[in-house]
Design a protein around this motif. Structure first.
Motif, PDB file in Angstrom:
ATOM      1  N   SER A 133      11.782  10.258  -1.686  1.00 59.46           N
ATOM      2  CA  SER A 133      10.433   9.483  -1.388  1.00 59.46           C
ATOM      3  C   SER A 133      10.450   8.510  -2.297  1.00 59.46           C
ATOM      4  O   SER A 133      10.270   7.241  -2.284  1.00 59.46           O
ATOM      5  CB  SER A 133       9.307  10.431  -1.110  1.00 59.46           C
ATOM      6  OG  SER A 133       7.952   9.359  -0.994  1.00 59.46           O
ATOM      7  N   ILE A 134      10.560   8.921  -3.690  1.00 58.83           N
ATOM      8  CA  ILE A 134      10.538   8.197  -4.951  1.00 58.83           C
ATOM      9  C   ILE A 134      11.595   6.852  -4.782  1.00 58.83           C
ATOM     10  O   ILE A 134      11.368   6.015  -5.421  1.00 58.83           O
ATOM     11  CB  ILE A 134      10.507   8.762  -6.122  1.00 58.83           C
ATOM     12  CG1 ILE A 134       9.309   9.968  -6.143  1.00 58.83           C
ATOM     13  CG2 ILE A 134      10.765   8.171  -7.494  1.00 58.83           C
ATOM     14  CD1 ILE A 134       9.344  10.793  -7.366  1.00 58.83           C
ATOM     15  N   ALA A 135      12.780   7.404  -4.578  1.00 56.40           N
ATOM     16  CA  ALA A 135      13.856   6.467  -4.362  1.00 56.40           C
ATOM     17  C   ALA A 135      13.528   5.276  -3.324  1.00 56.40           C
ATOM     18  O   ALA A 135      13.840   4.217  -3.582  1.00 56.40           O
ATOM     19  CB  ALA A 135      15.297   7.298  -3.962  1.00 56.40           C
ATOM     20  N   CYS A 136      12.636   5.820  -2.523  1.00 56.43           N
ATOM     21  CA  CYS A 136      12.458   4.689  -1.356  1.00 56.43           C
ATOM     22  C   CYS A 136      11.538   3.480  -1.978  1.00 56.43           C
ATOM     23  O   CYS A 136      11.568   2.609  -1.895  1.00 56.43           O
ATOM     24  CB  CYS A 136      11.717   5.327   0.024  1.00 56.43           C
ATOM     25  SG  CYS A 136      13.108   6.078   0.858  1.00 56.43           S
ATOM     26  N   LEU A 137      10.542   4.144  -2.669  1.00 59.05           N
ATOM     27  CA  LEU A 137       9.644   3.337  -3.530  1.00 59.05           C
ATOM     28  C   LEU A 137      10.274   2.604  -4.551  1.00 59.05           C
ATOM     29  O   LEU A 137      10.008   1.189  -4.562  1.00 59.05           O
ATOM     30  CB  LEU A 137       8.451   4.393  -4.166  1.00 59.05           C
ATOM     31  CG  LEU A 137       7.606   3.326  -4.975  1.00 59.05           C
ATOM     32  CD1 LEU A 137       6.820   2.266  -4.149  1.00 59.05           C
ATOM     33  CD2 LEU A 137       6.453   4.394  -5.664  1.00 59.05           C
TER      34      LEU A 137
ATOM     35  N   VAL B 285       0.945  -1.043  -0.015  1.00 60.67           N
ATOM     36  CA  VAL B 285      -0.004   0.055  -0.007  1.00 60.67           C
ATOM     37  C   VAL B 285       0.893   1.241  -0.014  1.00 60.67           C
ATOM     38  O   VAL B 285       1.862   1.363   0.987  1.00 60.67           O
ATOM     39  CB  VAL B 285      -1.007  -0.185   1.145  1.00 60.67           C
ATOM     40  CG1 VAL B 285      -1.634   1.424   1.176  1.00 60.67           C
ATOM     41  CG2 VAL B 285      -1.938  -1.057   1.122  1.00 60.67           C
ATOM     42  N   VAL B 286       0.794   1.961  -0.995  1.00 63.63           N
ATOM     43  CA  VAL B 286       1.597   3.249  -1.096  1.00 63.63           C
ATOM     44  C   VAL B 286       0.624   4.520  -0.702  1.00 63.63           C
ATOM     45  O   VAL B 286      -0.362   4.706  -1.465  1.00 63.63           O
ATOM     46  CB  VAL B 286       1.912   3.476  -2.668  1.00 63.63           C
ATOM     47  CG1 VAL B 286       3.025   4.741  -2.740  1.00 63.63           C
ATOM     48  CG2 VAL B 286       3.077   2.301  -3.016  1.00 63.63           C
ATOM     49  N   ALA B 287       0.970   5.085   0.287  1.00 62.26           N
ATOM     50  CA  ALA B 287       0.299   6.234   0.948  1.00 62.26           C
ATOM     51  C   ALA B 287       0.799   7.406   0.436  1.00 62.26           C
ATOM     52  O   ALA B 287       1.648   7.999   0.722  1.00 62.26           O
ATOM     53  CB  ALA B 287      -0.002   6.245   2.470  1.00 62.26           C
ATOM     54  N   ASN B 288       0.146   7.871  -0.832  1.00 61.20           N
ATOM     55  CA  ASN B 288       0.791   8.900  -1.779  1.00 61.20           C
ATOM     56  C   ASN B 288       0.277  10.287  -1.238  1.00 61.20           C
ATOM     57  O   ASN B 288      -0.652  10.233  -0.287  1.00 61.20           O
ATOM     58  CB  ASN B 288       0.105   8.706  -3.322  1.00 61.20           C
ATOM     59  CG  ASN B 288       0.951   9.643  -4.298  1.00 61.20           C
ATOM     60  OD1 ASN B 288       2.139   9.987  -3.906  1.00 61.20           O
ATOM     61  ND2 ASN B 288       0.388   9.535  -5.540  1.00 61.20           N
ATOM     62  N   LYS B 289       0.893  11.084  -1.824  1.00 61.99           N
ATOM     63  CA  LYS B 289       0.648  12.664  -1.558  1.00 61.99           C
ATOM     64  C   LYS B 289       1.065  12.916  -0.109  1.00 61.99           C
ATOM     65  O   LYS B 289       0.229  13.803   0.609  1.00 61.99           O
ATOM     66  CB  LYS B 289      -0.724  12.935  -1.797  1.00 61.99           C
ATOM     67  CG  LYS B 289      -1.284  12.464  -3.180  1.00 61.99           C
ATOM     68  CD  LYS B 289      -2.474  13.299  -3.649  1.00 61.99           C
ATOM     69  CE  LYS B 289      -2.983  12.683  -5.263  1.00 61.99           C
ATOM     70  NZ  LYS B 289      -3.953  13.410  -5.663  1.00 61.99           N
ATOM     71  N   ALA B 290       2.039  12.434   0.533  1.00 61.79           N
ATOM     72  CA  ALA B 290       2.351  12.350   1.892  1.00 61.79           C
ATOM     73  C   ALA B 290       2.958  14.005   2.082  1.00 61.79           C
ATOM     74  O   ALA B 290       3.054  14.585   3.230  1.00 61.79           O
ATOM     75  CB  ALA B 290       3.496  11.736   2.346  1.00 61.79           C
TER      76      ALA B 290
ATOM     77  N   PRO C  91       4.898   5.405   2.803  1.00 64.19           N
ATOM     78  CA  PRO C  91       4.462   6.769   2.422  1.00 64.19           C
ATOM     79  C   PRO C  91       5.123   7.127   1.349  1.00 64.19           C
ATOM     80  O   PRO C  91       6.402   6.656   0.967  1.00 64.19           O
ATOM     81  CB  PRO C  91       4.916   7.710   3.603  1.00 64.19           C
ATOM     82  CG  PRO C  91       5.890   6.976   4.344  1.00 64.19           C
ATOM     83  CD  PRO C  91       5.630   5.310   4.049  1.00 64.19           C
ATOM     84  N   LEU C  92       4.321   8.032   0.478  1.00 60.11           N
ATOM     85  CA  LEU C  92       5.081   8.375  -0.841  1.00 60.11           C
ATOM     86  C   LEU C  92       4.708   9.884  -0.994  1.00 60.11           C
ATOM     87  O   LEU C  92       3.523  10.281  -0.856  1.00 60.11           O
ATOM     88  CB  LEU C  92       4.606   7.505  -2.047  1.00 60.11           C
ATOM     89  CG  LEU C  92       5.267   8.056  -3.427  1.00 60.11           C
ATOM     90  CD1 LEU C  92       6.469   7.783  -3.359  1.00 60.11           C
ATOM     91  CD2 LEU C  92       4.555   7.117  -4.673  1.00 60.11           C
ATOM     92  N   ALA C  93       5.674  10.630  -1.558  1.00 57.22           N
ATOM     93  CA  ALA C  93       5.423  12.139  -2.051  1.00 57.22           C
ATOM     94  C   ALA C  93       6.224  12.142  -3.314  1.00 57.22           C
ATOM     95  O   ALA C  93       7.416  12.064  -3.503  1.00 57.22           O
ATOM     96  CB  ALA C  93       6.043  13.094  -1.096  1.00 57.22           C
ATOM     97  N   THR C  94       5.420  12.150  -4.536  1.00 55.73           N
ATOM     98  CA  THR C  94       6.176  12.131  -5.761  1.00 55.73           C
ATOM     99  C   THR C  94       6.472  13.548  -6.137  1.00 55.73           C
ATOM    100  O   THR C  94       7.660  13.534  -6.964  1.00 55.73           O
ATOM    101  CB  THR C  94       5.208  11.394  -7.080  1.00 55.73           C
ATOM    102  OG1 THR C  94       3.785  12.272  -6.936  1.00 55.73           O
ATOM    103  CG2 THR C  94       4.727  10.065  -6.598  1.00 55.73           C
ATOM    104  N   ALA C  95       5.851  14.451  -5.749  1.00 56.41           N
ATOM    105  CA  ALA C  95       6.121  15.722  -6.283  1.00 56.41           C
ATOM    106  C   ALA C  95       5.463  16.822  -5.519  1.00 56.41           C
ATOM    107  O   ALA C  95       4.409  16.575  -4.862  1.00 56.41           O
ATOM    108  CB  ALA C  95       5.541  16.069  -7.868  1.00 56.41           C
ATOM    109  N   PRO C  96       6.082  17.877  -4.965  1.00 54.08           N
ATOM    110  CA  PRO C  96       5.520  18.992  -4.162  1.00 54.08           C
ATOM    111  C   PRO C  96       4.509  19.871  -4.850  1.00 54.08           C
ATOM    112  O   PRO C  96       4.856  20.681  -5.441  1.00 54.08           O
ATOM    113  CB  PRO C  96       6.661  19.853  -3.904  1.00 54.08           C
ATOM    114  CG  PRO C  96       7.624  19.666  -5.027  1.00 54.08           C
ATOM    115  CD  PRO C  96       7.366  18.165  -5.545  1.00 54.08           C
ATOM    116  N   VAL C  97       3.273  19.428  -4.839  1.00 55.72           N
ATOM    117  CA  VAL C  97       2.125  19.977  -5.821  1.00 55.72           C
ATOM    118  C   VAL C  97       1.056  20.241  -4.660  1.00 55.72           C
ATOM    119  O   VAL C  97       0.575  19.325  -3.873  1.00 55.72           O
ATOM    120  CB  VAL C  97       1.658  19.151  -6.698  1.00 55.72           C
ATOM    121  CG1 VAL C  97       0.506  19.757  -7.531  1.00 55.72           C
ATOM    122  CG2 VAL C  97       2.884  18.845  -7.707  1.00 55.72           C
ATOM    123  N   ASP C  98       0.346  21.433  -4.599  1.00 57.14           N
ATOM    124  CA  ASP C  98      -0.641  21.716  -3.919  1.00 57.14           C
ATOM    125  C   ASP C  98      -1.983  20.975  -4.230  1.00 57.14           C
ATOM    126  O   ASP C  98      -2.013  20.499  -5.402  1.00 57.14           O
ATOM    127  CB  ASP C  98      -0.949  23.276  -4.033  1.00 57.14           C
ATOM    128  CG  ASP C  98       0.177  24.367  -3.409  1.00 57.14           C
ATOM    129  OD1 ASP C  98       1.083  23.707  -2.732  1.00 57.14           O
ATOM    130  OD2 ASP C  98       0.404  25.256  -3.781  1.00 57.14           O
TER     131      ASP C  98
END
Length: 175
Positions: free
Chosen positions: A161-165, A81-86, A130-137
């Motif tokens: 974060s992407i590297a961890c994924l 489970v990838v909890a995106n938009k962290a 947890p995942l944050a692909t890009a700093p986007v509002d």
């Protein structure tokens, strides 16, 4: 789902992408969604989105259980489970952990634990990342107005974060 989970497809693992309530709502659905909210506030939108996400996770786990119990050589060995938009909820990451992490006792975890009980805990590796692909509002615009949340991470943090994924997926594919 039927396409990806049918028995003839080789399926080594499943990635379920969650968003902790920051799901994208298609423009043609935004006004309908906004009318469903008892209060037009970001917290209410996120609660609604998490309910929908939980429904999708239940469906995914049901189909996954059917596939695993079919005793097929191509059964999945892991669920991530990838909890995106962290980046949007980093200041409340502890609350997200309490919701998503195995053993937390949340509604989300209850679904995962039910799956593991049904298929046998040794038959499926289950993890959350947890995942944050890009700093986007985050922006939700409807006829009722704009709801938004500012990103809390920068590009370097999101890249890490992407590297961890990537490492997590590589480890699962090499196993």
């Amino acid at each position: 789902m039927e396409y990806y989970f049918r028995e003839s497809r080789a399926l080594h693992g499943v990635v379920f992408v969650a968003a902790n309530g920051f799901d994208h709502v298609w423009p043609d659905k935004r006004n309908d969604v906004s009318r469903q909210l008892t209060r037009y506030q970001l917290d209410y939108l996120r609660k609604r989105n998490r309910r929908k996400e939980l429904d999708r996770f239940k469906e995914t786990c049901q189909v996954l259980a059917e596939r695993l119990l079919a005793t097929d050589a191509n059964t999945p060995r892991w669920l991530l489970v990838v909890a995106n938009k962290a980046d949007l909820y980093w200041n409340e990451i502890a609350a997200a952990e309490k919701y998503y992490l195995p053993g937390s006792g949340s509604d989300f975890d209850d679904v995962a634990q039910e799956l593991l009980s049904e298929v046998g805990r040794g038959n499926l590796q289950y993890d959350v990342l947890p995942l944050a692909t890009a700093p986007v509002d985050y922006r939700f615009q409807s006829t009722r107005g704009l709801l938004e949340s500012r990103t809390q991470l920068n590009t370097i943090q999101c890249s890490a974060s992407i590297a961890c994924l990537a490492e997590a997926l590589e480890a699962r594919c090499d196993a």
